[in-house]
Write a protein that holds these residues in place. Structure first.
Motif, PDB file in Angstrom:
ATOM      1  N   ARG A   1       0.797  -1.215   0.000  1.00 49.75           N
ATOM      2  CA  ARG A   1       0.000   0.000   0.000  1.00 49.75           C
ATOM      3  C   ARG A   1       0.836   1.274   0.000  1.00 49.75           C
ATOM      4  NH1 ARG A   1      -5.403  -0.663   1.277  1.00 49.75           N
ATOM      5  NH2 ARG A   1      -5.999  -2.772   1.848  1.00 49.75           N
ATOM      6  N   ARG A   2       2.109   1.198   0.335  1.00 50.88           N
ATOM      7  CA  ARG A   2       2.892   2.421   0.482  1.00 50.88           C
ATOM      8  C   ARG A   2       3.914   2.626  -0.637  1.00 50.88           C
ATOM      9  NH1 ARG A   2       6.202   2.864   4.696  1.00 50.88           N
ATOM     10  NH2 ARG A   2       6.475   0.619   4.978  1.00 50.88           N
ATOM     11  N   PHE A   3       4.344   1.570  -1.284  1.00 45.60           N
ATOM     12  CA  PHE A   3       5.391   1.671  -2.298  1.00 45.60           C
ATOM     13  C   PHE A   3       4.828   1.357  -3.678  1.00 45.60           C
ATOM     14  CE2 PHE A   3       9.109   0.413   0.764  1.00 45.60           C
ATOM     15  CZ  PHE A   3       8.797   1.500   1.565  1.00 45.60           C
ATOM     16  N   THR A   4       5.396   2.015  -4.693  1.00 49.22           N
ATOM     17  CA  THR A   4       5.007   1.762  -6.076  1.00 49.22           C
ATOM     18  C   THR A   4       6.254   1.627  -6.937  1.00 49.22           C
ATOM     19  OG1 THR A   4       2.972   3.051  -5.813  1.00 49.22           O
ATOM     20  CG2 THR A   4       3.698   2.580  -8.058  1.00 49.22           C
ATOM     21  N   ILE A   5       6.365   0.527  -7.631  1.00 49.03           N
ATOM     22  CA  ILE A   5       7.474   0.316  -8.559  1.00 49.03           C
ATOM     23  C   ILE A   5       6.984   0.601  -9.968  1.00 49.03           C
ATOM     24  CG2 ILE A   5       7.010  -2.156  -8.836  1.00 49.03           C
ATOM     25  CD1 ILE A   5      10.042  -2.600  -9.037  1.00 49.03           C
ATOM     26  N   SER A   6       7.840   1.215 -10.762  1.00 47.13           N
ATOM     27  CA  SER A   6       7.498   1.500 -12.153  1.00 47.13           C
ATOM     28  C   SER A   6       8.775   1.501 -12.981  1.00 47.13           C
ATOM     29  CB  SER A   6       6.773   2.845 -12.274  1.00 47.13           C
ATOM     30  OG  SER A   6       7.608   3.898 -11.824  1.00 47.13           O
ATOM     31  N   ARG A   7       8.601   1.500 -14.300  1.00 42.91           N
ATOM     32  CA  ARG A   7       9.777   1.538 -15.165  1.00 42.91           C
ATOM     33  C   ARG A   7       9.508   2.428 -16.357  1.00 42.91           C
ATOM     34  NH1 ARG A   7      11.078  -4.420 -16.643  1.00 42.91           N
ATOM     35  NH2 ARG A   7      12.634  -3.467 -18.033  1.00 42.91           N
ATOM     36  N   ASP A   8      10.559   3.066 -16.824  1.00 38.21           N
ATOM     37  CA  ASP A   8      10.496   3.893 -18.019  1.00 38.21           C
ATOM     38  C   ASP A   8      11.501   3.300 -18.997  1.00 38.21           C
ATOM     39  OD1 ASP A   8      10.725   5.798 -20.026  1.00 38.21           O
ATOM     40  OD2 ASP A   8      10.499   7.483 -18.647  1.00 38.21           O
ATOM     41  N   ASN A   9      11.002   2.543 -19.950  1.00 39.64           N
ATOM     42  CA  ASN A   9      11.908   1.848 -20.858  1.00 39.64           C
ATOM     43  C   ASN A   9      12.670   2.808 -21.764  1.00 39.64           C
ATOM     44  OD1 ASN A   9      11.208  -0.628 -19.777  1.00 39.64           O
ATOM     45  ND2 ASN A   9       9.632  -1.022 -21.325  1.00 39.64           N
ATOM     46  N   ALA A  10      12.092   3.958 -22.045  1.00 40.59           N
ATOM     47  CA  ALA A  10      12.779   4.940 -22.882  1.00 40.59           C
ATOM     48  C   ALA A  10      14.003   5.522 -22.177  1.00 40.59           C
ATOM     49  CB  ALA A  10      11.826   6.056 -23.277  1.00 40.59           C
ATOM     50  N   LYS A  11      13.963   5.519 -20.848  1.00 44.06           N
ATOM     51  CA  LYS A  11      15.075   6.070 -20.056  1.00 44.06           C
ATOM     52  C   LYS A  11      15.924   4.978 -19.414  1.00 44.06           C
ATOM     53  CE  LYS A  11      12.729  10.401 -18.925  1.00 44.06           C
ATOM     54  NZ  LYS A  11      12.267  11.305 -17.838  1.00 44.06           N
ATOM     55  N   ASN A  12      15.599   3.722 -19.675  1.00 40.79           N
ATOM     56  CA  ASN A  12      16.326   2.597 -19.063  1.00 40.79           C
ATOM     57  C   ASN A  12      16.392   2.735 -17.543  1.00 40.79           C
ATOM     58  OD1 ASN A  12      16.740   1.696 -21.636  1.00 40.79           O
ATOM     59  ND2 ASN A  12      18.970   1.688 -21.540  1.00 40.79           N
ATOM     60  N   THR A  13      15.269   3.088 -16.963  1.00 46.48           N
ATOM     61  CA  THR A  13      15.249   3.389 -15.535  1.00 46.48           C
ATOM     62  C   THR A  13      14.049   2.725 -14.864  1.00 46.48           C
ATOM     63  OG1 THR A  13      16.354   5.514 -15.906  1.00 46.48           O
ATOM     64  CG2 THR A  13      15.200   5.246 -13.815  1.00 46.48           C
ATOM     65  N   VAL A  14      14.282   2.232 -13.658  1.00 49.41           N
ATOM     66  CA  VAL A  14      13.208   1.714 -12.821  1.00 49.41           C
ATOM     67  C   VAL A  14      13.135   2.574 -11.568  1.00 49.41           C
ATOM     68  CG1 VAL A  14      14.726   0.019 -11.703  1.00 49.41           C
ATOM     69  CG2 VAL A  14      12.241  -0.354 -11.747  1.00 49.41           C
ATOM     70  N   TYR A  15      11.926   2.773 -11.078  1.00 43.95           N
ATOM     71  CA  TYR A  15      11.695   3.674  -9.944  1.00 43.95           C
ATOM     72  C   TYR A  15      11.032   2.928  -8.796  1.00 43.95           C
ATOM     73  CZ  TYR A  15      12.243   7.126 -13.673  1.00 43.95           C
ATOM     74  OH  TYR A  15      12.715   7.859 -14.741  1.00 43.95           O
ATOM     75  N   LEU A  16      11.229   3.478  -7.600  1.00 46.24           N
ATOM     76  CA  LEU A  16      10.482   3.022  -6.442  1.00 46.24           C
ATOM     77  C   LEU A  16       9.983   4.259  -5.713  1.00 46.24           C
ATOM     78  CD1 LEU A  16       9.580   0.509  -4.826  1.00 46.24           C
ATOM     79  CD2 LEU A  16      11.543   0.936  -3.315  1.00 46.24           C
ATOM     80  N   GLN A  17       8.697   4.498  -5.817  1.00 46.09           N
ATOM     81  CA  GLN A  17       8.059   5.603  -5.100  1.00 46.09           C
ATOM     82  C   GLN A  17       7.664   5.093  -3.721  1.00 46.09           C
ATOM     83  OE1 GLN A  17       7.471   8.907  -6.004  1.00 46.09           O
ATOM     84  NE2 GLN A  17       6.787   9.137  -3.890  1.00 46.09           N
ATOM     85  N   MET A  18       8.149   5.762  -2.694  1.00 49.53           N
ATOM     86  CA  MET A  18       7.889   5.329  -1.321  1.00 49.53           C
ATOM     87  C   MET A  18       7.162   6.447  -0.582  1.00 49.53           C
ATOM     88  SD  MET A  18      11.490   3.422  -0.429  1.00 49.53           S
ATOM     89  CE  MET A  18      12.413   4.946  -0.357  1.00 49.53           C
ATOM     90  N   ASN A  19       5.987   6.151  -0.085  1.00 51.60           N
ATOM     91  CA  ASN A  19       5.170   7.120   0.638  1.00 51.60           C
ATOM     92  C   ASN A  19       4.953   6.672   2.070  1.00 51.60           C
ATOM     93  OD1 ASN A  19       4.842   8.582  -1.799  1.00 51.60           O
ATOM     94  ND2 ASN A  19       3.088   7.325  -2.362  1.00 51.60           N
TER      95      ASN A  19
END
Length: 116
Positions: A65-83
């Motif tokens: 419920r607090r974290f969200t993982i995502s990826r941007d293939n155009a930027k070759n980057t994966v993210y972890l949004q932590m709230n």
């Protein structure tokens, strides 16, 4: 082999947010799954979240419920949004590449510290 470099860690107060980034280089970024792990002092490294090559996300139950993982293939980057961060989220956070069900390439980690 894939090179992974994490960034975005830092010091934040309880209840705050951070977004971690992991930039990848090397093999084709869109061809593999990725994951985020963390390791707190004196504890074993634990899985936090993963994302498949086509964008399906999955989480350790406690972070769903607090974290969200995502990826941007155009930027070759994966993210972890932590709230809604808590002191127990304090750890070194690592991203990793998955190959045949095993995480084989790891970044150097980024420190996240949550103050109470």
């Amino acid at each position: 082999q894939v090179q992974l470099v994490e960034s975005g860690g830092g010091l934040v107060q309880t209840g705050g947010s951070l977004r971690l980034s992991c930039a990848a280089s090397g093999r084709s970024f869109t061809a593999y799954d990725l994951g985020w792990f963390r390791q707190a002092p004196g504890k074993e490294r634990e899985f936090v979240a993963g994302i498949t090559w086509n964008g399906d996300a999955y989480y350790a139950n406690s972070e769903k419920r607090r974290f969200t993982i995502s990826r941007d293939n155009a930027k070759n980057t994966v993210y972890l949004q932590m709230n809604s961060l808590k002191p127990e989220d304090t750890a070194v956070y690592y991203c990793a590449r998955k190959y045949r069900s095993v995480y084989v390439d790891w970044g150097q980690g980024t420190q996240v510290t949550v103050s109470s």
